[in-house]
Design a protein around this motif. Sequence first.
Motif, mmCIF file in Angstrom:
data_model
loop_
_atom_site.group_PDB
_atom_site.id
_atom_site.type_symbol
_atom_site.label_atom_id
_atom_site.label_comp_id
_atom_site.label_asym_id
_atom_site.label_seq_id
_atom_site.Cartn_x
_atom_site.Cartn_y
_atom_site.Cartn_z
ATOM 1 N N SER A 97 5.751 -1.646 -9.543
ATOM 2 C CA SER A 97 4.360 -1.277 -9.286
ATOM 3 C C SER A 97 4.249 -0.909 -7.819
ATOM 4 N N VAL A 98 3.514 0.145 -7.544
ATOM 5 C CA VAL A 98 3.330 0.577 -6.166
ATOM 6 C C VAL A 98 1.856 0.904 -5.959
ATOM 7 N N SER A 99 1.356 0.553 -4.786
ATOM 8 C CA SER A 99 -0.036 0.856 -4.461
ATOM 9 C C SER A 99 -0.114 1.287 -3.004
ATOM 10 N N GLY A 100 -1.214 1.921 -2.677
ATOM 11 C CA GLY A 100 -1.427 2.361 -1.307
ATOM 12 C C GLY A 100 -2.821 2.937 -1.169
ATOM 13 N N THR A 101 -3.118 3.432 0.012
ATOM 14 C CA THR A 101 -4.412 4.048 0.290
ATOM 15 C C THR A 101 -4.201 5.526 0.567
ATOM 16 N N ALA A 102 -4.826 6.364 -0.244
ATOM 17 C CA ALA A 102 -4.737 7.813 -0.067
ATOM 18 C C ALA A 102 -5.717 8.234 1.023
ATOM 19 N N VAL A 103 -5.228 9.016 1.984
ATOM 20 C CA VAL A 103 -6.065 9.442 3.106
ATOM 21 C C VAL A 103 -5.779 10.890 3.477
ATOM 22 N N VAL A 104 -6.698 11.445 4.253
ATOM 23 C CA VAL A 104 -6.479 12.739 4.899
ATOM 24 C C VAL A 104 -6.378 12.452 6.387
ATOM 25 N N LEU A 105 -5.287 12.883 6.981
ATOM 26 C CA LEU A 105 -5.094 12.683 8.425
ATOM 27 C C LEU A 105 -5.576 13.894 9.184
#
Length: 105
Positions: A97-105
């Motif tokens: 399982s993998v998770s993270g925060t999607a962002v625009v830099l």
Amino acid sequence: MLITTTPFIEGRPVQEYKGAIYAQSILGANVVLDLLAAIRDFIGGHSKSYERVLARAREDAMKNLIKEAEKLGANAILAVDLDYNTVGPQGSMMMVSVSGTAVVL
């Protein structure tokens, strides 16, 4: 796509948070791998077969995470976390399982 386990990238401020994203990969092991791993456990050493299965599951999960980020229009994923588990009857399958925060830099 920039991917990091840290909550930020120095010198690259977050312009927009797209949200938390998640992905999984579940792969079944087989009797031969289980037998070889049991022998390795008994005599010591690495189980290359299981290492390959886990590497494949990790790669699949990361590819799926990137797809989720792209769907949201993100160009980076911050605070990535990987977890490994066994699932199924008698732990016969491996899950990453993998998770993270999607962002625009």
